[in-house]
Design an enzyme around this catalytic site. Sequence first.
Site: not given
Ligand SMILES: [Zn+2]
Length: 248
Positions: A29, A37, A108, A123, A131, A156, A195
Amino acid sequence: MNTENITKLAEIVKNAQKIVFFGGAGVSTESGLKDYRSKDGIYNTYNKYGISPEEILSIDFFEENPQIFYQFYREFFLHNVKPNKAHLSLAKLEQSGKKVTVVTQNVDNLHQLAGSKNVLELHGTAEKYYCANCGKNHSKEYIADKTNPVPKCTACGGVVRPVVTLYGEMLDEYVTERAIRAIWEADLLIIGGTSLTVYPAASYINYFNGPHLVVINKEHTASDGRADLVFHDSIGDVLDAVCRKLEL
Ligand SMILES: [Zn+2]
């Protein structure tokens, strides 16, 4: 900012061999990224979509409503922002020859852009896409193109998804094991911009066994009580002041 504490932190950093920086949304931020959040983020999401950010960012919602998922996702995750003083200071520390591991809850890529090499993304990352059907990789630019409300696989036709861990999905085992090991072995753990409310990631800091724990967060955290030093300041300002003190 308490200059006495900056001097203390600089001394701790100087003597530390293995440093782990455990960072959350507050680190990003300060680069201008919106935090879904935050109170505003949650409030605005409810107003606009009628549900919580966590619901939108879940694997079930992604599979059922990819168009709304991507509308929200583009709003919060696809911004061209630059690394700030926090990212740059951590990269400088690593370049000074210290073993620095960045464990981040952010997706990020800003630590890597700043020059950090040793980054563990709990994360995942919003830099990479594949895909969900055939696994073919797609670029971030392809996802950012709003003329495709739902980005479809060029091979696809399946729905393309980010390499981001969605709610309801397991964290990457390889990454989490390395993060826990780094925290376990560190002699200095700096917790910044979180936090410590997002589990399981926040529980990993319980593996810390070293002598110095430092918290830098605008608000009070659950770890303040056991920290050697607590800064309720900007992470960028604190880390930049420390780097200056160390003449980095
Ligand atoms: Zn695909």
